[in-house]
Design an enzyme around this catalytic site. Structure first.
Site, PDB file in Angstrom:
ATOM      1  N   TYR A  81       1.150  -0.951   0.000  1.00  0.00           N
ATOM      2  CA  TYR A  81      -0.334  -0.338   0.141  1.00  0.00           C
ATOM      3  C   TYR A  81       1.194   1.436  -0.149  1.00  0.00           C
ATOM      4  CZ  TYR A  81      -3.970  -3.387   1.449  1.00  0.00           C
ATOM      5  OH  TYR A  81      -4.820  -4.228   1.637  1.00  0.00           O
ATOM      6  N   SER A  95     -12.923  -4.518   1.718  1.00  0.00           N
ATOM      7  CA  SER A  95     -13.604  -4.400   1.066  1.00  0.00           C
ATOM      8  C   SER A  95     -15.644  -4.425   1.552  1.00  0.00           C
ATOM      9  CB  SER A  95     -14.014  -4.923  -1.053  1.00  0.00           C
ATOM     10  OG  SER A  95     -12.702  -3.738  -0.684  1.00  0.00           O
ATOM     11  N   LEU A 140     -19.796   1.438  -2.286  1.00  0.00           N
ATOM     12  CA  LEU A 140     -20.983   1.507  -2.881  1.00  0.00           C
ATOM     13  C   LEU A 140     -22.442   1.152  -2.344  1.00  0.00           C
ATOM     14  CD1 LEU A 140     -22.017   0.069  -5.966  1.00  0.00           C
ATOM     15  CD2 LEU A 140     -22.338  -2.025  -4.850  1.00  0.00           C
ATOM     16  N   LEU A 141     -22.190   0.288  -0.855  1.00  0.00           N
ATOM     17  CA  LEU A 141     -23.243   0.390   0.159  1.00  0.00           C
ATOM     18  C   LEU A 141     -23.365   1.617   0.418  1.00  0.00           C
ATOM     19  CD1 LEU A 141     -22.001  -3.595   0.497  1.00  0.00           C
ATOM     20  CD2 LEU A 141     -23.676  -2.537  -0.952  1.00  0.00           C
ATOM     21  N   GLY A 155     -24.400   3.917  -0.376  1.00  0.00           N
ATOM     22  CA  GLY A 155     -25.978   4.262  -1.098  1.00  0.00           C
ATOM     23  C   GLY A 155     -25.348   5.995  -1.707  1.00  0.00           C
TER      24      GLY A 155
HETATM   25  N1  LIG Z   1      -6.559  -8.214   1.410  1.00  0.00           N
HETATM   26  C1  LIG Z   1      -6.572  -7.910   0.122  1.00  0.00           C
HETATM   27  O1  LIG Z   1      -6.515  -8.383  -1.160  1.00  0.00           O
HETATM   28  C2  LIG Z   1      -6.928  -6.334  -0.062  1.00  0.00           C
HETATM   29  C3  LIG Z   1      -7.972  -5.956  -0.881  1.00  0.00           C
HETATM   30  C4  LIG Z   1      -8.434  -4.605  -1.236  1.00  0.00           C
HETATM   31  C5  LIG Z   1      -8.903  -3.832   0.078  1.00  0.00           C
HETATM   32  N2  LIG Z   1      -7.892  -4.585   1.999  1.00  0.00           N
HETATM   33  C6  LIG Z   1      -7.794  -3.749   3.049  1.00  0.00           C
HETATM   34  O2  LIG Z   1      -8.981  -3.717   3.438  1.00  0.00           O
HETATM   35  C7  LIG Z   1      -9.764  -2.333   3.512  1.00  0.00           C
HETATM   36  C8  LIG Z   1     -10.931  -2.000   2.982  1.00  0.00           C
HETATM   37  O3  LIG Z   1     -11.385  -2.568   1.569  1.00  0.00           O
HETATM   38  P1  LIG Z   1     -11.769  -1.210   0.570  1.00  0.00           P
HETATM   39  O4  LIG Z   1     -10.606   0.271   0.993  1.00  0.00           O
HETATM   40  O5  LIG Z   1     -11.344  -2.307  -0.353  1.00  0.00           O
HETATM   41  O6  LIG Z   1     -13.371  -1.550   0.493  1.00  0.00           O
HETATM   42  P2  LIG Z   1     -14.264  -0.257   1.877  1.00  0.00           P
HETATM   43  O7  LIG Z   1     -13.030  -0.408   3.317  1.00  0.00           O
HETATM   44  O8  LIG Z   1     -15.704  -1.082   0.958  1.00  0.00           O
HETATM   45  O9  LIG Z   1     -14.115   1.320   1.548  1.00  0.00           O
HETATM   46  C9  LIG Z   1     -13.754   2.013   1.588  1.00  0.00           C
HETATM   47  C10 LIG Z   1     -13.935   3.606   0.828  1.00  0.00           C
HETATM   48  O10 LIG Z   1     -15.922   3.602   1.475  1.00  0.00           O
HETATM   49  C11 LIG Z   1     -15.794   4.833   1.648  1.00  0.00           C
HETATM   50  N3  LIG Z   1     -16.844   4.868   3.215  1.00  0.00           N
HETATM   51  C12 LIG Z   1     -16.184   4.380   4.292  1.00  0.00           C
HETATM   52  N4  LIG Z   1     -16.719   4.199   5.078  1.00  0.00           N
HETATM   53  C13 LIG Z   1     -17.984   4.883   5.360  1.00  0.00           C
HETATM   54  C14 LIG Z   1     -19.602   5.627   5.764  1.00  0.00           C
HETATM   55  N5  LIG Z   1     -19.280   5.682   6.641  1.00  0.00           N
HETATM   56  N6  LIG Z   1     -20.104   6.416   4.691  1.00  0.00           N
HETATM   57  C15 LIG Z   1     -20.338   6.771   3.880  1.00  0.00           C
HETATM   58  N7  LIG Z   1     -18.719   6.331   2.957  1.00  0.00           N
HETATM   59  C16 LIG Z   1     -17.894   5.779   3.657  1.00  0.00           C
HETATM   60  C17 LIG Z   1     -14.647   5.936   1.465  1.00  0.00           C
HETATM   61  O11 LIG Z   1     -14.441   6.184  -0.189  1.00  0.00           O
HETATM   62  P3  LIG Z   1     -15.652   7.393  -0.221  1.00  0.00           P
HETATM   63  O12 LIG Z   1     -15.737   7.949   0.794  1.00  0.00           O
HETATM   64  O13 LIG Z   1     -13.973   7.729  -1.265  1.00  0.00           O
HETATM   65  O14 LIG Z   1     -16.702   6.927  -1.081  1.00  0.00           O
HETATM   66  C18 LIG Z   1     -13.678   4.867   1.656  1.00  0.00           C
HETATM   67  O15 LIG Z   1     -12.699   4.751   1.430  1.00  0.00           O
HETATM   68  C19 LIG Z   1      -8.342  -1.794   2.727  1.00  0.00           C
HETATM   69  O16 LIG Z   1      -8.478  -0.392   3.460  1.00  0.00           O
HETATM   70  C20 LIG Z   1      -7.202  -2.798   2.412  1.00  0.00           C
HETATM   71  O17 LIG Z   1      -6.617  -2.924   4.117  1.00  0.00           O
HETATM   72  C21 LIG Z   1      -6.823  -5.881   1.773  1.00  0.00           C
END
Ligand SMILES: NC(=O)c1ccc[n+]([C@@H]2O[C@H](COP(=O)([O-])OP(=O)(O)OC[C@H]3O[C@@H](n4cnc5c(N)ncnc54)[C@H](OP(=O)(O)O)[C@@H]3O)[C@@H](O)[C@H]2O)c1
Length: 323
Positions: free
Chosen positions: A59, A198, A204-205, A207
């Site tokens: 990262y 994620s 996406l979720l 909304g």
């Molecule tokens: N092992 C792997 O291969 C792998 C792959 C992916 C991720 N990960 C890990 O998982 C973590 C989380 O996954 P992710 O970042 O892909 O997806 P996520 O946590 O599903 O989405 C994060 C994004 O959602 C939005 N968000 C977060 N909280 C919110 C809230 N309360 N209300 C509205 N929007 C909100 C923000 O984006 P906006 O505000 O810009 O909309 C934020 O950057 C990563 O940081 C990483 O540590 C691991």
């Protein structure tokens, strides 16, 4: 905050913090976010009882680890830090060197959880786990974990390590429930953990997004869920999230997280673009969904059929050309 009961020290919170966003250009949050917001998010997470912090050497090419280590400061010992090995040529001595480099960037002498980021198709788990065993032996690594592993390889990794591989970090949310097939039953039965990445389907979720308001950054440009057609298809699921959210005086994102962590073997690691989002995500740990709410959300998730894989490729290419 609630915590998992798997004998880990420190305890692992049911809502953790994902830090891919820290210093990684593909999220497009900018330098101000890395310099200030990311640190404020970590500080607030600590205040609110979050103990699980997830990062990876890839990262921001090490920046996420550095930012997280600095932000944790002297509270480092009281939390459960998880990082990941980029499994390119993961021979035992390489695994050991890379763990030392991650620990240095994090400013720590203990990686509470050291995960293999993906299964390497060419290098066996026996080779990788030889390095992991040596790292546990010298005390640099507490627990070993894997990520994106099918069940058969998770179990093979355990046999190779000769001890538990505590966790498998996989995509898990109302938009992708593949983990329910065999990873969740195994984790529940064996006292292991599924770390849901994620969990908000990259926002996406929440909304917040629809065809007329699509997020602009490289991560989500590469995620077929944000194709206009899939945003349309997600509207019914988002509608059910909103209904349940209204009943709890909560936001859809919080309900999406409450649904993910209702399973006893699951912890979720949402990323956050602001302190406010982090606060909302942490508060989701206190939301108790009723059986009927859980069933309604699961049924809406079953009906959500996004266009993915090969079928999504032409639309993804058209989208790229337009940008
Ligand atoms: N092992 C792997 O291969 C792998 C792959 C992916 C991720 N990960 C890990 O998982 C973590 C989380 O996954 P992710 O970042 O892909 O997806 P996520 O946590 O599903 O989405 C994060 C994004 O959602 C939005 N968000 C977060 N909280 C919110 C809230 N309360 N209300 C509205 N929007 C909100 C923000 O984006 P906006 O505000 O810009 O909309 C934020 O950057 C990563 O940081 C990483 O540590 C691991």
């Amino acid at each position: 905050m609630r915590y998992l009961d798997v004998g880990a020290t420190p305890r692992i919170s049911k809502i953790g913090l994902g830090t891919w966003q820290f210093g990684a250009r593909e999220w497009g949050y900018g330098e101000g976010y890395s310099a200030r917001e990311a640190r404020a998010i970590v500080a607030r997470a600590l205040d609110l009882g979050v103990t699980l912090f997830d990062t990876a050497e890839m990262y921001g090419f090490g920046r996420s680890e550095r930012i997280l280590g600095e932000a944790l400061g002297d509270q480092r010992e009281s939390v459960f830090v998880a990082t990941k090995l980029l499994p390119v040529l993961p021979l035992a001595p390489v695994v050991e060197q890379r763990a030392v480099a991650s620990a240095n960037r994090l400013g720590t002498r203990l990686l509470n959880l050291y995960q293999v980021h993906w299964p390497n198709p060419l290098v066996s788990d026996a080779t990788i786990m030889r390095g992991m065993r040596a790292l546990q032996h010298v005390g640099l690594v507490g627990e070993v974990g894997v990520s994106n592993y099918p069940l058969s390889r998770w179990q093979a990794a355990e046999r190779a390590l000769g001890a538990r591989v505590l966790s498998n970090q996989v995509r898990y949310s109302l938009a992708d429930r593949t983990a329910e097939r065999d990873l969740l039953p195994f984790a529940a039965e064996a006292g292991r953990v599924v770390i849901a990445y994620s969990p908000l389907a990259q926002g996406l979720l929440s909304g917040r997004y629809d065809r007329a308001n699509r997020p602009v950054n490289r991560v989500r440009a590469g995620n077929p869920l944000f194709l206009p057609e899939n945003l349309d298809r997600a509207s019914e699921l988002i509608g059910v999230l909103r209904e349940v959210a209204d009943a709890h005086g909560a936001a859809p994102a919080q309900i999406a997280l409450a649904w993910v962590i209702r399973h006893p073997a699951v912890t979720a690691i949402p990323g956050a673009s602001s302190v406010e989002q982090l606060e909302g995500n942490v508060a989701a740990a206190e939301i108790e969904l009723s059986d009927s709410e859980y069933a309604a959300l699961s049924a809406a998730s079953d009906r959500f059929r996004p266009v993915t894989g090969r079928a999504a490729v032409p639309a993804m290419i058209r989208g790229r050309l337009r940008r």
